[in-house]
Write a protein that holds these residues in place. Sequence first.
Motif, PDB file in Angstrom:
ATOM      1  N   GLU A  40       0.826  -1.210   0.000  1.00  0.00           N
ATOM      2  CA  GLU A  40       0.000   0.000   0.000  1.00  0.00           C
ATOM      3  C   GLU A  40       0.860   1.259   0.000  1.00  0.00           C
ATOM      4  N   TYR A  45      -3.081  -1.249  -4.520  1.00  0.00           N
ATOM      5  CA  TYR A  45      -4.541  -1.233  -4.492  1.00  0.00           C
ATOM      6  C   TYR A  45      -5.131   0.129  -4.859  1.00  0.00           C
ATOM      7  N   ARG A  49      -8.951   0.798  -6.237  1.00  0.00           N
ATOM      8  CA  ARG A  49      -9.758   1.916  -5.741  1.00  0.00           C
ATOM      9  C   ARG A  49     -10.224   2.808  -6.887  1.00  0.00           C
ATOM     10  N   LYS A  50      -9.359   3.014  -7.852  1.00  0.00           N
ATOM     11  CA  LYS A  50      -9.668   3.887  -8.978  1.00  0.00           C
ATOM     12  C   LYS A  50     -10.837   3.354  -9.792  1.00  0.00           C
ATOM     13  N   ARG A  54     -13.369   4.581  -5.495  1.00  0.00           N
ATOM     14  CA  ARG A  54     -13.128   4.762  -4.068  1.00  0.00           C
ATOM     15  C   ARG A  54     -11.900   5.638  -3.794  1.00  0.00           C
ATOM     16  N   ASP A  55     -11.470   6.375  -4.839  1.00  0.00           N
ATOM     17  CA  ASP A  55     -10.351   7.307  -4.681  1.00  0.00           C
ATOM     18  C   ASP A  55     -10.793   8.747  -4.858  1.00  0.00           C
ATOM     19  N   TYR A 169     -10.066  -6.064   0.397  1.00  0.00           N
ATOM     20  CA  TYR A 169      -9.757  -5.997  -1.033  1.00  0.00           C
ATOM     21  C   TYR A 169     -10.249  -7.233  -1.787  1.00  0.00           C
ATOM     22  N   MET A 175     -14.784  -2.904  -0.742  1.00  0.00           N
ATOM     23  CA  MET A 175     -14.735  -1.467  -0.411  1.00  0.00           C
ATOM     24  C   MET A 175     -16.109  -0.810  -0.521  1.00  0.00           C
TER      25      MET A 175
END
Length: 447
Positions: A40, A45, A49-50, A54-55, A169, A175
Motif C-alpha cells: 500500500e 490497491y 480503488r480507482k 473509491r479514490d 480488497y 470497499m
Amino acid sequence: MLDLSQFQATGKETVFHGRHINPQIYAGIDGNNWGLKDYEARGGYAALRKILGRDGGEGMSQDQVIAEVKASALRGRGGAGFPTGLKWSFMPRAFPGQKYLVCNSDEGEPGTAKDREILRFNPHTVIEGMAIAAYAMGITVGYNYIHGEIFEAYERFEAALDEARAAGYLGDHIMGSNFSFQLHAFHGFGAYICGEETALLESLEGKKGQPRFKPPFPASFGLYGKPTTINNTETFAAVPWIIRNGGEAFLAAGKPNNGGTKLFTISGDVERPGNYEIPMGTPFATLLELAGGVRGGKKLKAVIPGGSSSPVIPADTMMACTMDYDSIAKAGSMLGSGAVIVMDETRCMVKSLQRLSYFYMHESCGQCTPCREGTGWLWRMVDRIENGHGRPEDIEMLDNVAENIQGRTICALGDAAAMPVRAFIKHYRDEFVHHIEHKTCVVPAYI
C-alpha cells in the motif's frame, strides 16, 4: 511487472537462485516488504480503488478497463504472447451463470524462474491485477494455480490472500461497492503438462492433467464447463500499473505491439544468472551485458531465447535481435516465457539436445500417439548419436519424426519437443555429422 525499485535491471540487485546478491535488499524484501502494508505504501490497491470510484473519482466501467489494457499492448507473458485486452474481450459478460478467472502460475518451463519470484516478493500485485481483471469481465470467483515444486511461493501467496481479505480488497462488496470477488490458491503437483491451460483446468477440477480438444476454447467452455479467462502471473502483475498510469504510458515503456517491460530469466553460461526486468525491445546485447556477459570471457555460441521449447538461435543472429515477440519471431524462434538460456563455445549441441529431448519424453502426458511415441523416438535417436552409436540416416530420421509430431497433437507439448530438434539440426548439423562419423564430440573442451 514487479513494480519494485529494488528489481531494476542494474545488474547489482540480481535474483540468483531465488536469493539476491545484495544481502540487505534480500533481507528487506523477504523480511516484510512483500506484505500488504509495504504494498500500500508503494501505491498498492490504488488501481482497484480507482476503478471502483473509491479514490474520489467517478470510477471506471468494464469497457474502460478493457480499453486501457488494449491500449497498453500488454501481451501474455506466459509464452504465447496473445494480446491481453483482446482475450478479456472474449469473455461473454452477459452470461447469466458463473464465470471464472484463472492465473497460470504453473511455471515449469526449463530455464524459467520469474513468476515464482513475483509470488514470493510481490504477491499483492497479482491479487490486485486479478481483482481488476475480474471486475472488467464480470467474474466473481478466481483461482491461482501454483506449480507444485514452489511450495514457498504458494505459502507466501496464501498469506497475502489472508491480508487482502482482512483489508477488504477481496470478498463480498469490496470497499462498499457492488463488486464481489473470491480468490483462492491451488497447489499443483509439478506436472509440466499442467502449464497448458486446458490441462490446468482439468487438474483444477480434480481430474488427470491432460489437455482438452480445442475448440471449444476456455472463454466459452472452461473451468467446470463455464466461461473462463486464463492469464499468466506476470500478465496480471502488470495490470495495476497500467490502470494507475494509463495504457499509453505502458505502451511507451516498450515498443509498438510489445508494450511495457518484461521479466527475463537469463541462465546458462553468463556471469550473473537471474531475473532482469527490462523494456520490451531492449537489444539482446544489453541484456547479456546486464548479466555480466558470457562466463569466463568465452565466445557466445547459441541462445535459446524463450525457454527450452523455443528453437535455438545462433550467436550472430541473436546478437542482432531485440527482446520482443516480433524480433525473436523474425529470427525463427519465440520469446516464449522469457527464459534466456545462453550457451558458450564449449557447449556440445548434441548433448544439449539430448537433455532437452529426455525432458519432453518424460513430461509427455501420453494422450496423443505422435507425442507419446514420437518424443521417445527423438530422445533415443539423439541419445544414440551422443553415445557414439549414431547412424548416417539418423539425422534425416530425426527431422522427419519431429516434422510428423509438430502440429499433430492436442496441445503444444509435441511442438515443444519437435521444434528444438529441427532447429538444432538446421543450425548445427555439422556437429551431428561429426558425432556419427567420429563417435566423439566436435567440441573436446565440452564439460
